[in-house]
Design an enzyme around this catalytic site. Structure first.
Site, PDB file in Angstrom:
ATOM      1  N   LEU A 237      49.389  71.032  56.168  1.00  0.00           N
ATOM      2  CA  LEU A 237      50.582  70.474  55.481  1.00  0.00           C
ATOM      3  C   LEU A 237      50.563  70.848  54.024  1.00  0.00           C
ATOM      4  CD1 LEU A 237      50.854  66.884  57.075  1.00  0.00           C
ATOM      5  CD2 LEU A 237      51.829  69.167  58.072  1.00  0.00           C
ATOM      6  N   HIS A 238      50.445  72.171  53.672  1.00  0.00           N
ATOM      7  CA  HIS A 238      50.334  72.587  52.282  1.00  0.00           C
ATOM      8  C   HIS A 238      51.545  71.917  51.402  1.00  0.00           C
ATOM      9  CE1 HIS A 238      47.584  76.023  53.164  1.00  0.00           C
ATOM     10  NE2 HIS A 238      48.323  76.132  54.346  1.00  0.00           N
ATOM     11  N   ASP A 239      52.829  72.239  52.114  1.00  0.00           N
ATOM     12  CA  ASP A 239      53.978  71.909  51.235  1.00  0.00           C
ATOM     13  C   ASP A 239      54.049  70.210  51.060  1.00  0.00           C
ATOM     14  OD1 ASP A 239      54.448  74.332  51.105  1.00  0.00           O
ATOM     15  OD2 ASP A 239      56.006  74.303  52.703  1.00  0.00           O
TER      16      ASP A 239
END
Length: 311
Positions: A237-239
């Site tokens: 879930l980078h963002d």
């Protein structure tokens, strides 16, 4: 608490869609002026429609503006890990709402003027739209309170040995943003690769019987299958972590560096370079994320989704 006036710039693929979901669940803290789309994970037509569809599916008609359809100099490199559409095999109803007539960079500039120095930007794709706003309207620089990006890294990359995907895709735009003098927090791979998706989070997400829980659960299902099916990345879930750094800054540890971006290197194109030893004798221009409270992040994430049952 006074809400933060913010524009969220996205190249909507799978984790961008979850980032949008999280942002919509934090409107007590965020005054979302618009979403702006950019090419990146997939082409602009797909990132734009995905953004519009996600916002509508979750029950909102917030403004969405289309942005740059190609990087400033280099060719676009799309990400296979998000599938052909950007949302994997998740299909959403086509939004009945259209797009703003203004391009993204003009929307950013207009709101920067209106907010008189208080506007923040969250950019979780290539930085092309932000660079165009800065180069076309240099007077915007003192009007942006802060930029938070998902991109780069202090150490290493995921597109090449040295470069993260978003910065690699438009290093020229990234350099303009990094060198602009606007306060910036960089949420890079040093922290975004740490929180591996736990089974308990998947299970608790599936129990949330709202459009928010449904969308995230379907994306999680695709993320868990994609590595074997299309050779994509591990679930990540980078963002969302970049969004968390704004609404829950206590979860993120940062360190200040002077940083710039390599635009041309054969091996280092898109590398975000930190001046560890003060060689340039320049003041730090980036708050670079170096650690994250992993358990705290997942607890925040699950509690946030569960709160949608009350909406």
């Amino acid at each position: 608490m006074q809400r933060i006036p913010i524009i969220i710039d996205v190249d909507t693929g799978t984790d961008d869609a979850i980032c949008i979901t999280a942002a919509l669940l934090h409107q007590d803290q965020l005054d979302i002026k618009a979403f702006t789309s950019v090419c990146g994970n997939v082409t602009l037509d797909k990132t734009s429609q995905n953004t519009r569809n996600v916002v509508s599916y979750l029950g909102y008609d917030l403004p969405v503006a289309k942005g740059a359809e190609k990087p400033l100099v280099h060719e676009l490199t799309v990400a296979k890990s998000h599938g052909n559409t950007g949302l994997g095999d998740v299909i959403l109803p086509v939004s009945p709402h259209g797009f703003l007539d203004e391009p993204a960079w003009e929307v950013i500039y207009r709101h920067a003027l209106e907010e008189k120095g208080q506007l923040q930007l969250l950019a979780v794709g290539p930085l092309t739209n932000l660079a165009l706003a800065i180069t076309r309207h240099p007077d915007i620089i003192p009007l942006i309170r802060k930029i938070t990006i998902m991109g780069g890294g202090v150490w290493g990359g995921n597109m090449t040995m040295t470069s993260e995907f978003n910065i690699y895709n438009d290093p020229d735009a990234a350099k303009i943003v990094f060198d602009s003098g606007i306060e910036m927090t960089m949420i890079g791979l040093d922290v975004t690769l740490k929180p591996k998706l736990p089974d308990w989070v998947v299970d608790e997400t599936a129990s949330v019987k709202t459009p928010y829980g449904d969308l995230v659960s379907r994306i999680f299902d695709f993320m868990k299958r994609r590595k074997t099916e299309i050779g994509g990345d591990d679930p990540n879930l980078h963002d969302v972590i970049a969004l968390a750094s704004i609404v829950r800054p206590d979860l993120i540890t940062t360190k200040d560096f002077f940083m710039t971006v390599e635009t041309e290197g054969t091996i280092t194109r898109g590398m975000t370079i930190a001046d560890f030893h003060g060689v340039e004798e320049k003041e730090p221009n980036v708050h670079a994320a170096v650690d994250i409270d992993i358990e705290g992040f997942w607890r925040w994430f699950v509690d946030m989704l569960k709160s949608s049952s009350c909406c």
